[in-house]
Design a protein around this motif. Structure first.
Motif, PDB file in Angstrom:
ATOM      1  N   THR A  42     -50.094  16.082  77.260  1.00 53.75           N
ATOM      2  CA  THR A  42     -50.832  14.386  75.496  1.00 53.75           C
ATOM      3  C   THR A  42     -52.384  15.519  75.644  1.00 53.75           C
ATOM      4  N   THR A  62     -55.413  14.016  77.267  1.00 54.81           N
ATOM      5  CA  THR A  62     -55.780  12.860  76.834  1.00 54.81           C
ATOM      6  C   THR A  62     -57.020  11.764  77.795  1.00 54.81           C
ATOM      7  N   ILE A  64     -55.855  15.530  72.989  1.00 57.53           N
ATOM      8  CA  ILE A  64     -57.074  14.386  71.995  1.00 57.53           C
ATOM      9  C   ILE A  64     -58.005  15.796  71.353  1.00 57.53           C
ATOM     10  N   PHE A  67     -53.921  14.590  67.461  1.00 55.72           N
ATOM     11  CA  PHE A  67     -52.349  14.005  69.600  1.00 55.72           C
ATOM     12  C   PHE A  67     -51.596  15.098  69.018  1.00 55.72           C
ATOM     13  N   ASN A  99     -48.715   7.536  74.032  1.00 49.10           N
ATOM     14  CA  ASN A  99     -47.999   7.982  74.510  1.00 49.10           C
ATOM     15  C   ASN A  99     -47.124   7.158  75.246  1.00 49.10           C
ATOM     16  N   LYS A 154     -50.100  18.975  64.755  1.00 42.57           N
ATOM     17  CA  LYS A 154     -50.435  17.543  65.733  1.00 42.57           C
ATOM     18  C   LYS A 154     -51.031  16.168  64.673  1.00 42.57           C
ATOM     19  N   ASN A 211     -57.840  10.263  65.821  1.00 43.84           N
ATOM     20  CA  ASN A 211     -57.268  11.061  66.131  1.00 43.84           C
ATOM     21  C   ASN A 211     -56.243  10.923  66.494  1.00 43.84           C
ATOM     22  N   ASN A 262     -54.122   5.768  72.368  1.00 44.12           N
ATOM     23  CA  ASN A 262     -53.452   6.790  73.434  1.00 44.12           C
ATOM     24  C   ASN A 262     -52.718   6.019  74.175  1.00 44.12           C
TER      25      ASN A 262
END
Ligand code: ADP
Ligand code: MG
Length: 701
Positions: A193, A284, A195, A328, A470, A450, A326, A466
């Motif tokens: 992942t 991340t 960020i 992602f 996740n 994203k 954030n 996160n």
């Protein structure tokens, strides 16, 4: 003086980081290869490798002037912790040598007893240990080598934010790879992942900061009358960056670049004295470390420039507070961003699967996502029409929404042509129209390739959100993989799965104005949770659904969920308690004396005038004296009220009840006190007032 630097950015970038380049240069080939494998595949580190790495790391650090090392970790306080040890070791001849062993690199033993553990400490041993996380590079800060680590209790309970974050990344990796296999992507070994955390902050004059006990003790102003000018002119947003601020930003960038943090964008924000920094995204784990360093260096560098950097979510009433965005996504080790729609998103089933997984995850676990951004500071922003509301929803844009609708209904997109916006310039890629048409009011917006989660407060660690993000996406991917792996016909099963997911989760998609009153009503009709305050949100933390979720993926045990719940409640109550005590202190010891002095001055003038004879008009003084007396009477009574109400917090039967009491009883009493104080501020002569006011602070630099 313009801050022109001729230093080569490429030279300074990462110069204080023990990164792969440095490692390749300084480590024997086989050691480097072994370490790389450890990092890439999350394997445990071998002892002999650790020994060699430690030595090379130490030599490198000493060359750069380091004298100490520390295991840099992220306890539940949301900030980083470090305990410095010097490299020195005494020798027999009364001298010292600089040493650093593999053991010291891999493991440290801080006394864990003063970090919040939410009850875990009572049951388990107070000591804890920190273990090197080789997936995040070591770096040098000042004269200290910082080794990013995870932090556990001796019996294995996790005490930090890093361990669950790494676990959640692994879980997502596992299930995303399972899915990609089904699409025939056998070459993908890992999904990470990514960020990009945009950081907002205020910069104010340090001299003024020092005059405000509320800013020093609580990070925000607890008093302050509305200034004649706020942010209504909208001249500050993206405005010209003034000299001092520009010099600060240049200095900050340099510091961050040395630490390998790709600070990329800087601009002024909506409120006066408010700014933003955005780095280039990274994985991340590293992004989380980086954001902690960004916040730390924002404050350190401010100090050097005689400024103060405020990271609180709501330093000032009447102007916007600060948040953190954030951004992602997920990408493969073969370089594919799994949220890239491509030219033909309607037929890009792999993209649609990952998109639907995110939508379903957010819909299923919207309470948990809301909880991750719940804090006393953020309560001032969420739902106050300056940040997304407390209702979690997803913005997909009209085009993607239409695409999902066509899958749900089985009917082709009628306006298929409109799905893609031709830019009319052949070199520009086809864009999904809404990809750049940002709906700024949405808490969770798809922005091209994203998702941007926008509910975070400026002050908070991005680890919490996160971990949950996740885990919930992994949870859905796991369910999908379970179904699809068993299917006889993959394509048919996939279509059915997408259709089902869209039908069941579409209520979370909302492309309209999230600030509107209608949305609050509409969301209620859709059955979406609206957890308005932190205590309300936290009450859902240890729900059966959440406990099951984290246990299923080995992120937290039920005990660990409970302990985190308690830590957050405690943090909330303590924050409000400190704010209330600070208010009382300022009210009694600073504001009251100022009002008394000024009132005396007014009354003295009135008496002096009167003594000159009855023919002199004293109506101004007597009116003013009367108003001051009335208002200060109310002010004093509201001090007494707040004191009484605050004392009542002791009698609450549970941590949840205590937090609710602070929210429902103490905060209104604080607001009442502030109201009278601010009215007095606008009445009392400026030179009598004990601290700088809003216009001084916000418009000075
Ligand atoms: P804005 O117009 O808001 O600046 P950008 O596209 O430049 O939008 O991105 C904002 C943030 O999102 C940046 O920090 C950027 O690095 C990050 N970002 C871009 N792509 C990704 C991605 N694939 N994963 C995570 N973050 C990303
Ligand atoms: Mg943004």
């Amino acid at each position: 003086m313009p801050d022109v630097t001729h230093e080569n950015i490429a030279d300074i970038f990462g110069s204080k980081v023990f990164n792969s380049g440095v490692m390749r240069k300084r480590l024997p080939k086989h050691i480097y290869a072994s370490l790389l494998k450890t990092m890439k595949e999350d394997l445990p580190l071998e002892e002999n490798v650790a020994e060699v790495v430690a030595n090379a790391m130490k030599d490198w650090a000493l060359e750069l002037g380091a004298t100490h090392f520390t295991h840099w970790f992220q306890p539940m306080t949301g900030v980083t912790a470090e305990k410095h040890d010097a490299f020195i070791n005494p020798t027999e001849d009364g001298k010292v040598i600089m040493e650093f062993s593999g053991k010291e690199l891999v493991k440290g033993e801080p006394d864990a007893s003063s970090f919040p553990s939410g009850g875990l400490r009572a049951t388990f041993e107070a000591r804890g240990y920190t273990a090197w996380d080789p997936t995040s590079y070591a770096f040098i800060k000042g004269s200290t080598l910082c080794i990013p680590t995870v932090f556990c209790s001796y019996s294995g309970e996790i005490l930090d934010k890093k361990t669950p974050l790494l676990r959640s990344m692994e879980v997502l990796d596992t299930h995303a790879v399972r899915i990609l296999k089904l699409f025939g992507k056998d070459d993908v070994k890992k999904v990470t992942t990514t960020i990009g955390a945009e950081q907002e902050y205020f910069l104010i004059e340090r001299d003024m900061f020092k005059e405000r006990k509320d800013l020093i003790l609580t990070g925000r102003t607890l008093f302050g009358a509305k200034p004649p000018k706020g942010q209504e002119m909208e001249t500050h947003y993206f405005g010209r960056i003034r000299g001092r601020v520009a010099a600060y930003m240049a200095d900050l960038d340099k510091e961050l670049w040395r630490l390998g943090i790709a600070s990329k964008t800087r601009h002024n924000e909506v409120a006066p004295s408010q700014h933003e920094m955005a780095p280039i995204f990274t994985n991340t784990n590293v992004a989380t470390d980086n954001n902690q360093l960004v916040m730390e260096f924002m404050q350190r560098v401010a100090y050097r420039h005689d400024l103060a950097c405020l990271l609180h979510e709501k330093p000032f009433d009447f102007v916007n507070g600060s948040g953190k965005h954030n951004n992602f996504s997920m990408s493969t080790d073969t370089g594919e961003n799994l949220l890239t729609p491509g030219d033909d998103p309607v037929n890009n089933k792999q993209f649609l699967l990952f998109l639907c997984a995110c939508v379903e995850a957010v819909n299923k676990y919207s309470e948990m996502l809301r909880i991750t951004v719940a804090s006393a500071g953020n309560d001032h922003r969420l739902g106050a029409n300056e940040a997304p509301p407390a209702i979690v929803s997803i913005f997909l844009g009209e085009q993607l929404t239409a695409a999902l609708k066509s899958i749900e209904t089985g009917k082709p997109v009628t306006e298929a042509k409109d799905l893609v916006l031709e830019m009319g310039v052949s070199t520009l890629p086809k864009l999904i129209m809404d990809a750049t048409d940002r709906n700024r009011t949405s808490p969770f917006a798809f922005t091209g390739n994203k998702f941007e989660f926008r509910m975070l407060g400026s002050n908070q660690s991005i680890a919490g959100p996160n971990i949950t993000l996740n885990t919930i996406v992994a949870d859905v991917l796991c369910d999908y993989a379970d179904v699809l792996e068993k299917a006889d016909d993959f394509d048919t099963a996939l279509d059915a799965l997408l259709q089902k997911s869209i039908t069941e989760n579409k209520r979370i998609v909302f492309n309209g104005n999230n600030y509107s009153e209608e949305w609050v009503e509409e969301a209620a009709r859709r059955g979406l949770p609206n957890l308005k305050t932190t205590p309300e949100a936290l009450a859902e933390y240890a729900s059966e659904k959440n406990v099951k979720l984290f246990a299923r993926h080995n992120i937290y045990t039920p005990t660990e969920v409970q302990s985190r719940y308690e830590i957050h409640l405690d943090e909330y109550s303590k924050t409000i308690n400190i704010e209330a005590l600070t208010m009382l202190n300022i009210a009694k010891r600073e504001i009251s004396p100022a009002v008394v002095t000024y009132t005396k001055e007014v009354c003295d003038t009135l008496l002096a005038k009167k003594s000159c004879g009855d023919f002199i008009d004293v109506s101004a003084e007597s009116t003013l004296a009367e108003r001051l007396s009335q208002l200060s009477g109310k002010f004093i009574r509201s001090i007494d009220d707040l004191e009484k109400i605050l004392a009542g917090a002791q009698d609450t039967p549970s941590a949840q009840a205590e937090a609710t009491y602070y929210c429902d009883q103490v905060i209104p009493a604080m607001e009442e006190l502030r109201k009278f104080a601010d009215e007095l501020e606008s009445l009392v002569g400026k030179k009598y007032w004990p601290y700088p006011n809003y216009e001084d602070i916000l418009f000075y630099i």
